[in-house]
Design a protein around this motif. Structure first.
Motif, mmCIF file in Angstrom:
data_model
loop_
_atom_site.group_PDB
_atom_site.id
_atom_site.type_symbol
_atom_site.label_atom_id
_atom_site.label_comp_id
_atom_site.label_asym_id
_atom_site.label_seq_id
_atom_site.Cartn_x
_atom_site.Cartn_y
_atom_site.Cartn_z
ATOM 1 N N PRO A 408 -5.019 -11.030 -4.456
ATOM 2 C CA PRO A 408 -3.826 -9.679 -4.419
ATOM 3 C C PRO A 408 -2.725 -10.230 -3.758
ATOM 4 C CG PRO A 408 -6.290 -9.144 -4.443
ATOM 5 C CD PRO A 408 -6.551 -10.400 -4.136
ATOM 6 N N TYR A 409 -1.467 -10.108 -4.479
ATOM 7 C CA TYR A 409 -0.342 -10.231 -3.669
ATOM 8 C C TYR A 409 -0.185 -9.000 -2.856
ATOM 9 C CZ TYR A 409 0.019 -13.617 -7.142
ATOM 10 O OH TYR A 409 -0.036 -14.757 -7.982
ATOM 11 N N ASP A 410 0.568 -9.371 -1.825
ATOM 12 C CA ASP A 410 1.320 -8.132 -0.984
ATOM 13 C C ASP A 410 0.077 -7.526 -0.310
ATOM 14 O OD1 ASP A 410 3.732 -9.035 -1.980
ATOM 15 O OD2 ASP A 410 3.496 -7.530 -3.663
ATOM 16 N N THR A 411 -1.068 -8.174 -0.078
ATOM 17 C CA THR A 411 -2.112 -7.598 0.984
ATOM 18 C C THR A 411 -2.199 -8.321 2.086
ATOM 19 O OG1 THR A 411 -3.694 -8.899 -0.288
ATOM 20 C CG2 THR A 411 -3.143 -6.662 -1.344
ATOM 21 N N GLY A 412 -1.535 -9.427 2.759
ATOM 22 C CA GLY A 412 -1.775 -9.855 3.680
ATOM 23 C C GLY A 412 -2.789 -10.912 3.830
ATOM 24 N N LYS A 456 1.793 -2.796 -10.764
ATOM 25 C CA LYS A 456 1.229 -3.156 -9.493
ATOM 26 C C LYS A 456 0.413 -1.889 -8.893
ATOM 27 C CE LYS A 456 4.517 -5.071 -6.561
ATOM 28 N NZ LYS A 456 4.274 -6.276 -6.271
ATOM 29 N N ARG A 457 0.096 -1.060 -9.920
ATOM 30 C CA ARG A 457 -0.683 0.015 -9.454
ATOM 31 C C ARG A 457 -2.143 -0.340 -9.408
ATOM 32 N NH1 ARG A 457 1.240 4.639 -14.017
ATOM 33 N NH2 ARG A 457 3.380 4.868 -12.914
ATOM 34 N N LEU A 458 -2.815 0.398 -8.349
ATOM 35 C CA LEU A 458 -4.186 0.172 -7.795
ATOM 36 C C LEU A 458 -4.118 -1.141 -6.962
ATOM 37 C CD1 LEU A 458 -6.402 0.884 -10.701
ATOM 38 C CD2 LEU A 458 -6.144 2.537 -8.698
ATOM 39 N N SER A 466 -4.214 -5.494 -8.253
ATOM 40 C CA SER A 466 -3.880 -4.609 -9.390
ATOM 41 C C SER A 466 -4.118 -5.896 -10.809
ATOM 42 C CB SER A 466 -2.153 -4.712 -9.476
ATOM 43 O OG SER A 466 -1.816 -3.795 -8.629
ATOM 44 N N ALA A 467 -5.459 -5.832 -10.787
ATOM 45 C CA ALA A 467 -6.241 -6.826 -11.847
ATOM 46 C C ALA A 467 -5.832 -6.658 -13.053
ATOM 47 C CB ALA A 467 -7.705 -6.725 -11.328
ATOM 48 N N HIS A 468 -6.464 -7.581 -13.819
ATOM 49 C CA HIS A 468 -6.233 -7.573 -15.286
ATOM 50 C C HIS A 468 -7.107 -6.345 -15.819
ATOM 51 C CE1 HIS A 468 -6.053 -9.646 -19.176
ATOM 52 N NE2 HIS A 468 -7.531 -9.239 -19.468
ATOM 53 N N GLY A 469 -6.529 -5.813 -16.580
ATOM 54 C CA GLY A 469 -6.901 -4.499 -17.389
ATOM 55 C C GLY A 469 -6.647 -3.175 -16.583
#
Length: 548
Positions: A408-412, A456-458, A466-469
């Motif tokens: 997941p991007y932007d999660t350091g 980019k929710r969740l 923000s996974a598939h689905g």
């Protein structure tokens, strides 16, 4: 807590159809010489399980769909029809996964509850209760996802879409169809190509679209105002329908709406030969003079066992799909990305978008990969066996093991299940979802009206972001994306009178993205310029090697 609320809502309303509150008078519609009786539910009528083609059983197994010539008699359209045979999948399981991630997998990828049978070519129709055969409402045709291996119409509540359209005073009719999946729908080999029976799942969808043209007026729909809409492999199917027959829509649809799916980097139909040969051997058909004819006579349970033994999208090879639309020289006359480059695409308005972390869920089956050399071997053997060492090293120099740049991007440094997990998730998500979407838009936005989005929710969803689905919540529960869909179906433009942020068109000079966010500012306009080096590199390799 927000994740639990999301998934509880998803399970209760978006992915499972509850029992409707019926009115006293059941709706009826006449097709040919037959009467179909549906279900009245508040302000909506629904007709379930209507056959749109002959059962693909017996000699019609592994054969093109045959239309129903005429309806006669009386039909009860009150229950969903059979789903098509599903390929068995084993969900990722690991003591590294959070409870939320495990719940997400079970909710989105769990088994269907309704009956499954090869006699499955049926569809469902939702309409406003006030329609008449002269209403001429726009029609949205839903194509469900499931990796071309699983899924069915009963998992989605079409009433939510139709009710939202009524509330917006822009009523639509929704149609959803079952279509053949896995080996039943996408068996691929030289034998299949020679017989002219490839891409049967897409052919089923096309037959359902022909049914809409013939019969939707009786339900109050306008056959000249059809939008095809799908998610995941359903969105990929929408893209393939835009490329079919060199871009000739046959007048079947006028707009397209795609969630997490674009023209795939697939190759020739012989890329599926190994899976065909495996099924032939497992069913005892190896010695037959006509192996395809032999497969048509195999008992269903025997065929099911053979198919289940082949890889699925949660196998180690992940998104290297065993069963996927491939070039057959008829339905798809060239690779999808070549067709895009050649301009052989339906010249219609379209919307396409992705979730931010498309690759995370599908990288949970390769958590045993922990070193740079293991990543190299996986990428080479799984996706680019013909690529040079220099080419693969060049790719891995862009998609590094740096946790702060992975998905997941932007999660350091969070969500680093293994030293290589975020790297593989980033690479796979971009290869199959993100880079093909941008490639499609860059090649078509000059010629037709296009819009794009990013969900980019969740983002704080543990392990997968923000996974598939996860964008399903945006649309099956009357969220903003539902409004944009309804307005697009009515006007071929997602913008309208609703009090929402204006969605600008996507152009080469201004590649705008409608971005769905958590927090107090749920919508924002961003630019589709991220990870440009990676997308460009992946696209060049895909055009050269066609990894699927």
């Amino acid at each position: 807590m927000i994740v639990r609320v999301f998934l509880a809502c998803l399970a209760a309303g978006g992915m499972a159809f509850g029992t409707p509150t019926s009115r006293a008078t059941a709706p009826m519609v006449t097709l040919d010489s037959a009467t179909f009786t549906g279900v009245a539910s508040g302000s909506i009528n629904l007709f379930r399980g209507i056959p749109f083609a002959q059962p693909p059983t017996g000699n019609l197994r592994f054969n093109l769909p045959k239309p129903i010539q005429s309806y006669n008699g009386s039909y009860s359209a009150t229950s969903f029809g059979n789903a098509c045979p599903q390929q068995a999948i084993q969900l990722p399981a690991s003591n590294l996964l959070s409870e939320n991630a495990t719940y997400y997998l079970n909710t989105l990828f769990g088994p269907l509850a309704n009956p499954i049978s090869e006699d499955c070519l049926n569809l469902d129709v939702w309409t406003p209760a006030t329609v008449t055969p002269t209403s001429k409402l726009p029609v949205v045709v839903w194509i469900f996802g499931g990796g071309f291996e699983t899924g069915g119409t009963s998992s989605y509540n079409g009433s939510a879409i139709v009710q939202s359209s009524i509330d917006l005073d822009k009523p639509v009719i929704l149609v959803s169809m079952n279509y053949r999946l896995s080996a039943w729908g996408f068996l691929a080999s030289s034998e299949v190509k020679a017989a002219g029976v490839a891409n049967l799942g897409l052919q089923d969808q096309r037959e359902a679209l022909r049914w809409v043209q013939k019969y939707i007026t009786a339900f109050g729909g306008d056959p000249s105002k059809v939008t095809i809409w799908g998610q995941s492999s359903g969105a990929m199917s929408v893209a393939m329908q835009m490329l079919a027959n060199g871009g000739n829509t046959e007048g079947l649809f006028r707009g397209a709406f795609m969630q997490s799916g674009s023209p795939l980097p697939v190759g020739d139909i012989t890329h599926g030969q190994v899976y065909y040969d495996s099924i032939v051997a497992a069913t005892g058909c190896s010695g037959a003079s006509d192996t395809l004819a032999c497969l048509r006579e195999v008992p269903p349970a025997t065929l099911q066992e053979a198919v289940d033994a082949t890889p699925n999208f949660f196998s180690y090879q992940s998104l290297k799909f065993a069963y996927v639309p491939r070039v057959d020289g008829v339905f798809l006359t060239d690779t999808p990305q070549n067709l895009v480059l050649e301009g052989r695409v339906a010249n219609i308005p379209f919307v396409t978008g992705d979730c931010d972390d498309e690759g995370t869920a599908f990288s949970l089956t390769s958590l045993n990969i922990t070193t740079d050399s293991e990543v190299y071997t996986y990428v080479e053997q799984n996706y680019f066996p013909e690529a040079t060492r220099s080419e693969i090293n060049g790719l891995l120099s862009i998609y590094t093991a740096n946790l702060t740049t992975g998905s997941p991007y932007d999660t350091g440094t969070l969500n680093g299940l293994t030293p290589q997990y975020k790297r593989i998730a980033s690479l796979q998500g971009d290869l199959i979802f993100q880079a093909p979407r941008r490639f499609f838009l860059q090649n078509r936005s000059r010629f037709q009206n296009t819009w794009s989005f990013l969900s980019k929710r969740l983002k704080t969803f543990t392990d997968v972001g923000s996974a598939h689905g996860t964008d399903i919540l945006n649309i099956w529960h009357g969220e903003e994306l539902t409004t944009y869909l309804v307005q697009f179906a009515n006007d071929l433009n997602p913008n309208g009178d609703a009090n929402l942020l204006t969605w600008p068109q996507y152009t080469m000079s201004s590649p705008h993205l409608m971005t769905f966010l958590d927090g107090p500012t749920p919508l924002a306009i961003t630019q589709d310029t991220y990870r440009a080096d990676g997308f460009t590199y992946l696209t060049s390799l895909s055009l050269k090697y066609h990894p699927l």
